[in-house]
Scaffold this motif. Structure first.
Motif, PDB file in Angstrom:
ATOM      1  N   LEU A  47      -7.144  -7.241   5.052  1.00 31.69           N
ATOM      2  CA  LEU A  47      -6.016  -7.748   4.274  1.00 31.69           C
ATOM      3  C   LEU A  47      -6.491  -8.594   3.097  1.00 31.69           C
ATOM      4  O   LEU A  47      -6.010  -8.448   1.970  1.00 31.69           O
ATOM      5  CB  LEU A  47      -5.088  -8.569   5.178  1.00 31.69           C
ATOM      6  N   TYR A  48      -7.461  -9.451   3.330  1.00 29.18           N
ATOM      7  CA  TYR A  48      -7.948 -10.322   2.260  1.00 29.18           C
ATOM      8  C   TYR A  48      -8.773  -9.549   1.233  1.00 29.18           C
ATOM      9  O   TYR A  48      -8.845  -9.965   0.073  1.00 29.18           O
ATOM     10  CB  TYR A  48      -8.689 -11.529   2.837  1.00 29.18           C
ATOM     11  N   GLN A  49      -9.364  -8.447   1.622  1.00 32.74           N
ATOM     12  CA  GLN A  49      -9.980  -7.563   0.624  1.00 32.74           C
ATOM     13  C   GLN A  49      -8.905  -7.103  -0.356  1.00 32.74           C
ATOM     14  O   GLN A  49      -9.099  -7.151  -1.575  1.00 32.74           O
ATOM     15  CB  GLN A  49     -10.617  -6.343   1.286  1.00 32.74           C
ATOM     16  N   ALA A  50      -7.776  -6.631   0.172  1.00 33.72           N
ATOM     17  CA  ALA A  50      -6.681  -6.150  -0.676  1.00 33.72           C
ATOM     18  C   ALA A  50      -6.113  -7.284  -1.525  1.00 33.72           C
ATOM     19  O   ALA A  50      -5.921  -7.124  -2.744  1.00 33.72           O
ATOM     20  CB  ALA A  50      -5.585  -5.510   0.173  1.00 33.72           C
ATOM     21  N   PHE A  51      -5.836  -8.436  -0.900  1.00 30.23           N
ATOM     22  CA  PHE A  51      -5.274  -9.583  -1.618  1.00 30.23           C
ATOM     23  C   PHE A  51      -6.156 -10.030  -2.769  1.00 30.23           C
ATOM     24  O   PHE A  51      -5.685 -10.223  -3.885  1.00 30.23           O
ATOM     25  CB  PHE A  51      -5.145 -10.795  -0.683  1.00 30.23           C
ATOM     26  N   THR A  52      -7.424 -10.255  -2.472  1.00 27.71           N
ATOM     27  CA  THR A  52      -8.273 -10.938  -3.444  1.00 27.71           C
ATOM     28  C   THR A  52      -8.991 -10.005  -4.404  1.00 27.71           C
ATOM     29  O   THR A  52      -9.158 -10.346  -5.567  1.00 27.71           O
ATOM     30  CB  THR A  52      -9.300 -11.850  -2.733  1.00 27.71           C
ATOM     31  N   PHE A  53      -9.428  -8.859  -3.938  1.00 29.03           N
ATOM     32  CA  PHE A  53     -10.160  -7.964  -4.828  1.00 29.03           C
ATOM     33  C   PHE A  53      -9.246  -7.004  -5.578  1.00 29.03           C
ATOM     34  O   PHE A  53      -9.583  -6.559  -6.664  1.00 29.03           O
ATOM     35  CB  PHE A  53     -11.229  -7.181  -4.051  1.00 29.03           C
ATOM     36  N   GLU A  54      -8.107  -6.674  -4.982  1.00 30.08           N
ATOM     37  CA  GLU A  54      -7.208  -5.710  -5.618  1.00 30.08           C
ATOM     38  C   GLU A  54      -5.871  -6.323  -6.029  1.00 30.08           C
ATOM     39  O   GLU A  54      -5.067  -5.655  -6.672  1.00 30.08           O
ATOM     40  CB  GLU A  54      -6.969  -4.526  -4.679  1.00 30.08           C
ATOM     41  N   ASP A  92      -0.681  -6.307  -1.730  1.00 31.43           N
ATOM     42  CA  ASP A  92      -0.414  -6.310  -0.299  1.00 31.43           C
ATOM     43  C   ASP A  92      -0.866  -4.976   0.282  1.00 31.43           C
ATOM     44  O   ASP A  92      -1.217  -4.049  -0.455  1.00 31.43           O
ATOM     45  CB  ASP A  92       1.085  -6.487  -0.037  1.00 31.43           C
ATOM     46  N   LEU A  93      -0.788  -4.851   1.585  1.00 34.18           N
ATOM     47  CA  LEU A  93      -1.130  -3.593   2.236  1.00 34.18           C
ATOM     48  C   LEU A  93      -0.078  -2.536   1.930  1.00 34.18           C
ATOM     49  O   LEU A  93       1.107  -2.837   1.802  1.00 34.18           O
ATOM     50  CB  LEU A  93      -1.239  -3.775   3.746  1.00 34.18           C
ATOM     51  N   THR A  94      -0.525  -1.299   1.839  1.00 37.80           N
ATOM     52  CA  THR A  94       0.403  -0.182   1.690  1.00 37.80           C
ATOM     53  C   THR A  94       1.087   0.065   3.028  1.00 37.80           C
ATOM     54  O   THR A  94       0.665  -0.467   4.068  1.00 37.80           O
ATOM     55  CB  THR A  94      -0.341   1.105   1.267  1.00 37.80           C
ATOM     56  N   GLU A  95       2.097   0.902   3.034  1.00 36.69           N
ATOM     57  CA  GLU A  95       2.788   1.245   4.281  1.00 36.69           C
ATOM     58  C   GLU A  95       1.813   1.875   5.285  1.00 36.69           C
ATOM     59  O   GLU A  95       1.826   1.549   6.469  1.00 36.69           O
ATOM     60  CB  GLU A  95       3.943   2.201   3.993  1.00 36.69           C
ATOM     61  N   LYS A  96       0.970   2.767   4.793  1.00 37.54           N
ATOM     62  CA  LYS A  96      -0.004   3.418   5.673  1.00 37.54           C
ATOM     63  C   LYS A  96      -1.000   2.397   6.228  1.00 37.54           C
ATOM     64  O   LYS A  96      -1.346   2.443   7.416  1.00 37.54           O
ATOM     65  CB  LYS A  96      -0.732   4.533   4.910  1.00 37.54           C
ATOM     66  N   GLU A  97      -1.485   1.487   5.381  1.00 34.47           N
ATOM     67  CA  GLU A  97      -2.418   0.454   5.846  1.00 34.47           C
ATOM     68  C   GLU A  97      -1.736  -0.473   6.849  1.00 34.47           C
ATOM     69  O   GLU A  97      -2.347  -0.888   7.834  1.00 34.47           O
ATOM     70  CB  GLU A  97      -2.940  -0.358   4.658  1.00 34.47           C
ATOM     71  N   ASP A  98      -0.465  -0.775   6.610  1.00 31.12           N
ATOM     72  CA  ASP A  98       0.261  -1.640   7.525  1.00 31.12           C
ATOM     73  C   ASP A  98       0.455  -0.963   8.884  1.00 31.12           C
ATOM     74  O   ASP A  98       0.393  -1.628   9.924  1.00 31.12           O
ATOM     75  CB  ASP A  98       1.611  -2.043   6.933  1.00 31.12           C
ATOM     76  N   GLU A  99       0.651   0.346   8.890  1.00 29.20           N
ATOM     77  CA  GLU A  99       0.737   1.072  10.159  1.00 29.20           C
ATOM     78  C   GLU A  99      -0.573   0.927  10.930  1.00 29.20           C
ATOM     79  O   GLU A  99      -0.581   0.746  12.140  1.00 29.20           O
ATOM     80  CB  GLU A  99       1.028   2.555   9.925  1.00 29.20           C
ATOM     81  N   ARG A 100      -1.678   1.016  10.211  1.00 29.82           N
ATOM     82  CA  ARG A 100      -3.002   0.931  10.828  1.00 29.82           C
ATOM     83  C   ARG A 100      -3.323  -0.487  11.301  1.00 29.82           C
ATOM     84  O   ARG A 100      -3.788  -0.702  12.408  1.00 29.82           O
ATOM     85  CB  ARG A 100      -4.054   1.415   9.811  1.00 29.82           C
ATOM     86  N   TRP A 101      -3.079  -1.489  10.430  1.00 28.31           N
ATOM     87  CA  TRP A 101      -3.528  -2.842  10.695  1.00 28.31           C
ATOM     88  C   TRP A 101      -2.438  -3.776  11.203  1.00 28.31           C
ATOM     89  O   TRP A 101      -2.740  -4.869  11.699  1.00 28.31           O
ATOM     90  CB  TRP A 101      -4.154  -3.435   9.426  1.00 28.31           C
ATOM     91  N   GLY A 102      -1.170  -3.384  11.091  1.00 28.71           N
ATOM     92  CA  GLY A 102      -0.064  -4.257  11.478  1.00 28.71           C
ATOM     93  C   GLY A 102      -0.150  -4.817  12.884  1.00 28.71           C
ATOM     94  O   GLY A 102       0.018  -6.035  13.085  1.00 28.71           O
TER      95      GLY A 102
END
Length: 177
Positions: free
Chosen positions: A70-77, A80-90
């Motif tokens: 999550l912090y990779q997405a927040f800080t480097f990109e 927030d997480l995409t819907e697909k990423e949220d399904e995986r990591w939620g």
């Protein structure tokens, strides 16, 4: 990946600027001690619940990987997480009922591999920025400013906090399972 001969040194790391090296040194130490804490746990011990509201050790290990992702997405990109990423990591981010339902039945290598895969990406991403990147400020919790340095400190601070839970759960799991 982690040089165990230098694990107690917060110092320069080849390929990284000085401040990022120090941050990564701390993250590596925390991860090393987390892995030492869970060595030799069985699937049953990783899935053990002290009570119906408790998180399992496996869920907490997965949480470490999810928070870092999550912090990779927040800080480097800057996203927030995409819907697909949220399904995986939620389930790992949310823990609780969702985590108890979805995170179980995996051996220790599964969780260590998951953490290592995410960490490998983190290490590559940190090669793309300089120390000045750590000072970038953005609104964070409750719209208060935070810099990237704090955000990445929080990634391993969260792991340290939950590792205390893992130690307590592990003692009970070893005695019960």
């Amino acid at each position: 990946m982690i040089d165990l001969n230098r694990i107690y040194l917060i110092s320069d790391m080849p390929g990284y600027p000085a401040q990022i090296s120090r941050l990564l040194s701390m993250m590596n130490y925390v991860r090393c001690t987390t892995i030492e804490t869970v060595q030799d746990l069985t699937i049953e011990q990783l899935d053990y619940l002290m009570d119906p509201q408790c998180n399992s050790i496996g869920a907490l290990l997965s949480h470490f990987a999810a928070v870092e992702y999550l912090y990779q997405a927040f800080t480097f990109e800057g996203r927030d997480l995409t819907e697909k990423e949220d399904e995986r990591w939620g389930p790992a981010l949310n823990l609780g009922d969702e985590g108890r339902m979805h995170i179980k039945g995996k051996d220790l290598n599964y969780y260590i591999d998951q953490m290592n895969e995410v960490r490998a990406v983190t290490l590559e991403l940190f090669k793309t920025v300089g120390d000045d990147w750590l000072s970038i400020e953005e609104p964070f919790w409750h719209d208060k400013p935070a810099n990237h340095y704090f955000k990445w400190f929080h990634v391993f601070e969260d792991e340290i906090n939950h590792r205390g839970q893992i130690r307590m759960i592990g003692k009970r799991a070893r005695a019960s399972v």
